[in-house]
Design an enzyme around this catalytic site. Sequence first.
Site, PDB file in Angstrom:
ATOM      1  N   ALA A  52     -10.522  -7.801   7.196  1.00 35.83           N
ATOM      2  CA  ALA A  52      -9.329  -7.743   8.047  1.00 35.83           C
ATOM      3  C   ALA A  52      -9.611  -7.100   9.408  1.00 35.83           C
ATOM      4  O   ALA A  52      -9.091  -7.550  10.431  1.00 35.83           O
ATOM      5  CB  ALA A  52      -8.233  -6.968   7.330  1.00 35.83           C
ATOM      6  N   ASN A  72      -8.708 -12.666   4.075  1.00 34.61           N
ATOM      7  CA  ASN A  72      -9.299 -12.049   2.885  1.00 34.61           C
ATOM      8  C   ASN A  72     -10.709 -12.610   2.725  1.00 34.61           C
ATOM      9  O   ASN A  72     -10.887 -13.824   2.750  1.00 34.61           O
ATOM     10  CB  ASN A  72      -8.439 -12.406   1.649  1.00 34.61           C
ATOM     11  N   CYS A 109      18.339  15.247 -10.757  1.00 34.74           N
ATOM     12  CA  CYS A 109      18.790  15.653  -9.415  1.00 34.74           C
ATOM     13  C   CYS A 109      18.458  14.608  -8.341  1.00 34.74           C
ATOM     14  O   CYS A 109      18.946  14.700  -7.220  1.00 34.74           O
ATOM     15  CB  CYS A 109      18.256  17.037  -9.042  1.00 34.74           C
ATOM     16  N   ASN A 125       0.821  -1.208   0.000  1.00 34.58           N
ATOM     17  CA  ASN A 125       0.000   0.000   0.000  1.00 34.58           C
ATOM     18  C   ASN A 125       0.856   1.259   0.000  1.00 34.58           C
ATOM     19  O   ASN A 125       1.907   1.308   0.634  1.00 34.58           O
ATOM     20  CB  ASN A 125      -0.931   0.007   1.221  1.00 34.58           C
ATOM     21  N   VAL A 126       0.324   2.276  -0.661  1.00 30.95           N
ATOM     22  CA  VAL A 126       1.040   3.548  -0.746  1.00 30.95           C
ATOM     23  C   VAL A 126       0.369   4.595   0.144  1.00 30.95           C
ATOM     24  O   VAL A 126       0.730   5.758   0.130  1.00 30.95           O
ATOM     25  CB  VAL A 126       1.106   4.041  -2.213  1.00 30.95           C
ATOM     26  N   HIS A 174       5.730  -0.659  -2.815  1.00 30.73           N
ATOM     27  CA  HIS A 174       5.279   0.104  -3.982  1.00 30.73           C
ATOM     28  C   HIS A 174       5.345   1.614  -3.750  1.00 30.73           C
ATOM     29  O   HIS A 174       4.670   2.370  -4.439  1.00 30.73           O
ATOM     30  CB  HIS A 174       3.857  -0.333  -4.376  1.00 30.73           C
TER      31      HIS A 174
END
Length: 243
Positions: A226, A208, A124, A95-96, A112
């Site tokens: 969950a 799940n 740079c 997860n981000v 990720h």
Amino acid sequence: MDMSISEVRSVAVLTGAGVSAESGVPTFRGPGGLWHNHRPEDLATPHAFHRDPRLVWEWYDWRRGLIGACQPNAAHHTLTAMESHWDDFVLVTQNVDGLHRLAGSRTVVELHGNLWRMRCTRGCHRAWEDRSVPLTDIPPRCPECGALARPDVVWFGESLPEEALLAALAAARRCQLMLVVGTSALVQPAASLPLAALQSGAYVVEINPQPTPLSDRVHEALREPAAVALPRWWRNWTAEGNR
Ligand code: BJW
């Protein structure tokens, strides 16, 4: 649980979008998932970004607004509590959204990337945190050199950050217990981590509501959300005298 719980010294957890579903963060696949209305190749590939950085940034700006209003749920908090129980506990996430850290988890390996970070697309090499919602300029620019910035996330066809992938693989190979929470187990190489754990003899539990390609291989599959299954699993564990 079938294994002798006193054997467990090393724990790895792999989370996916489903762990944040009850916080209000959309998953990718399935009804209501992000890929239901958008094609991944239009938004989550280097080619898509090259073709239309504004479109891609507008999508991330929308998601940042949505996720910025979300709070960690009982599953995130349970994982934070579990971390203080073991010396060797590694939380690997696809997860981000940053919700594991917001819940207080410390050893988080982000496979990720993170949508609250940006990085320069030119030479740079700068990466920086940016929590502004909404973004003031789309597309944003590197504050150092003025080049186009991109979200510091991993798109399809891109390599995962090497350090994170190595840490995740090492954790999968040495753990005696792995929890796989809220992932469709379709995206590689993350989906191979539970297989590496199984190959090394770990006891693997999947949490799940839906079956996945991994389900037939795991020792236990808990078919519940969950935020329900994980706190209960943890309560049972501690009730068995493993404090
Ligand atoms: C709940 C719930 C509740 C719902 N409680 N659960 C074979 C080997 C190696 C690579 C490949 C391969 N075949 C193809 C590839 C390439 C590709 C890949 O895997 N494609 C597959 C789709 C086939 N992989 C890559 O490109 C990766 N890079 C790579 O392999 O580099 C090496 C290489 C380079 C060049 C050429 C070849 C190789 C990179 C993958 C990057 C993935 N990026 C994304 C976007 C991140 C940025 C962003 O967020 O914008 O990552 S895509 C998206 O999928 C996101 C997720 O992290 C990732 C996984 O999804 P996840 O977390 O599993 O979510 P869902 O939605 O799929 O599932 C949610 C689950 O939750 C469901 O099962 C629900 O049932 C469940 N659920 N409510 C518990 N309450």
